[in-house]
Design a protein around this motif. Structure first.
Motif, short mmCIF file in Angstrom:
data_model
loop_
_atom_site.label_atom_id
_atom_site.label_comp_id
_atom_site.label_asym_id
_atom_site.label_seq_id
_atom_site.Cartn_x
_atom_site.Cartn_y
_atom_site.Cartn_z
N TYR A 9 0.84 -1.20 0.00
CA TYR A 9 0.00 0.00 0.00
C TYR A 9 0.87 1.25 0.00
O TYR A 9 0.60 2.21 -0.72
CB TYR A 9 -0.91 -0.02 1.22
N THR A 13 0.96 4.11 -2.90
CA THR A 13 0.25 5.32 -2.50
C THR A 13 1.13 6.54 -2.31
O THR A 13 0.72 7.66 -2.64
CB THR A 13 -0.53 5.05 -1.19
N GLU A 14 2.29 6.36 -1.71
CA GLU A 14 3.09 7.53 -1.35
C GLU A 14 3.50 8.33 -2.58
O GLU A 14 3.87 7.79 -3.62
CB GLU A 14 4.34 7.08 -0.58
N ARG A 15 3.37 9.64 -2.46
CA ARG A 15 3.75 10.58 -3.51
C ARG A 15 4.49 11.75 -2.88
O ARG A 15 4.26 12.09 -1.74
CB ARG A 15 2.51 11.12 -4.25
N MET A 21 1.37 11.67 0.55
CA MET A 21 0.06 11.12 0.88
C MET A 21 0.01 10.53 2.29
O MET A 21 -0.99 10.62 2.98
CB MET A 21 -0.29 10.03 -0.13
N THR A 28 -5.66 8.56 3.93
CA THR A 28 -4.65 7.66 3.41
C THR A 28 -3.84 7.04 4.55
O THR A 28 -3.50 5.85 4.52
CB THR A 28 -3.70 8.41 2.46
N TYR A 31 -5.83 4.22 6.34
CA TYR A 31 -5.87 2.95 5.59
C TYR A 31 -4.54 2.21 5.65
O TYR A 31 -4.51 0.98 5.47
CB TYR A 31 -6.32 3.19 4.14
N ARG A 137 6.82 0.63 -7.71
CA ARG A 137 5.37 0.87 -7.80
C ARG A 137 4.77 0.02 -8.92
O ARG A 137 3.72 -0.61 -8.74
CB ARG A 137 5.09 2.36 -8.04
N LEU A 164 -7.97 -0.47 -1.80
CA LEU A 164 -7.93 0.43 -2.97
C LEU A 164 -9.33 0.67 -3.52
O LEU A 164 -9.68 1.79 -3.92
CB LEU A 164 -7.03 -0.16 -4.04
N GLN A 167 -11.29 3.16 -1.52
CA GLN A 167 -10.83 4.54 -1.74
C GLN A 167 -11.07 5.01 -3.18
O GLN A 167 -10.75 6.16 -3.51
CB GLN A 167 -9.34 4.64 -1.42
N ALA A 169 -9.52 3.97 -5.76
CA ALA A 169 -8.20 4.17 -6.35
C ALA A 169 -7.86 3.21 -7.49
O ALA A 169 -6.88 3.40 -8.20
CB ALA A 169 -7.12 4.04 -5.26
#
Length: 218
Positions: A9, A13-15, A21, A28, A31, A137, A164, A167, A169
């Protein structure tokens, strides 16, 4: 002990391009904690049955990594008072738990070279961010699809899929046809109902906490 769902996850997810995030966004973050809970249930360390949560393996629970200490203390305290899932899952909204979890998993991914360490300045305070590499990723995106479409998908894959999906996503990762394929495959998994119930209940808790926070901030 590997928190497979939580780690994947993070990698998805991380940006860092706009705002991290998992350092700045409450939903975020929550979760991520839920992902760790699902991993512990999958591994038989925790059990979620008939609307109750219990510590199924006390020995392994006590041996969890140090970065889960805040999680262990909070869960033990909560279960001593009320073992209902809707009470036990409230810890997913804990700021202390998610930050310790993020740093612990982040350090593991850094050692595995699937993330890079980035310093992000937020409100004049620097934060260490673990930014996934493009390759790591994409590896998770590909592996999740392969797992769910295989003859024997893992529970960790179903965990990640449902988080996901909750959300909204999945559309950012797969085409509409692929999403439909993945859903058709995931619902066949024996743990689908249990995981779906946990994710749905956690989503209600997260949403209620958001309303509470918005009311306080206003």
């Amino acid at each position: 002990m590997a928190l497979t769902t939580a780690k994947n996850y993070l990698l998805l997810t991380e940006r860092i391009d706009k705002r991290p995030m998992l350092r700045t966004r409450f939903t975020t973050q929550a979760y991520l904690v839920l992902a760790a809970v699902l991993d512990l249930v999958d591994q038989g360390i925790l059990a979620a049955n008939a609307g109750q949560m219990t510590i199924a393996d006390a020995t392994r629970f006590d041996q969890l990594p140090q970065y889960l200490n805040a999680f262990k203390i909070r869960l033990t305290s909560d279960l001593a008072q009320d073992s209902q899932l809707k009470t036990a899952l409230k810890l997913v909204t804990s700021w202390d738990i998610v930050n310790a979890l993020y740093d612990g998993i982040g350090a593991e991914t850094l050692a595995e070279q699937t993330t890079e360490r980035v310093i992000f300045q937020n409100n004049l305070k620097p934060h260490v961010i673990y930014e996934p590499t493009a390759a790591s990723r994409q590896t998770v995106i590909t592996a999740l699809k392969q797992q769910l479409l295989s003859a024997r998908p893992t529970t960790a894959a179903v965990n990640l899929y449902l988080i996901l999906a909750q959300q909204g996503a999945l559309a950012w990762l797969y085409s509409a046809d692929e999403v439909a394929q993945l859903q058709a495959a995931a619902v066949q998994h024996t743990d689908w109902g249990t995981v779906q119930d946990l994710v749905s209940l956690a989503a209600e808790i997260i949403q209620a906490k958001k309303f509470e926070m918005d009311g306080w901030l206003s």
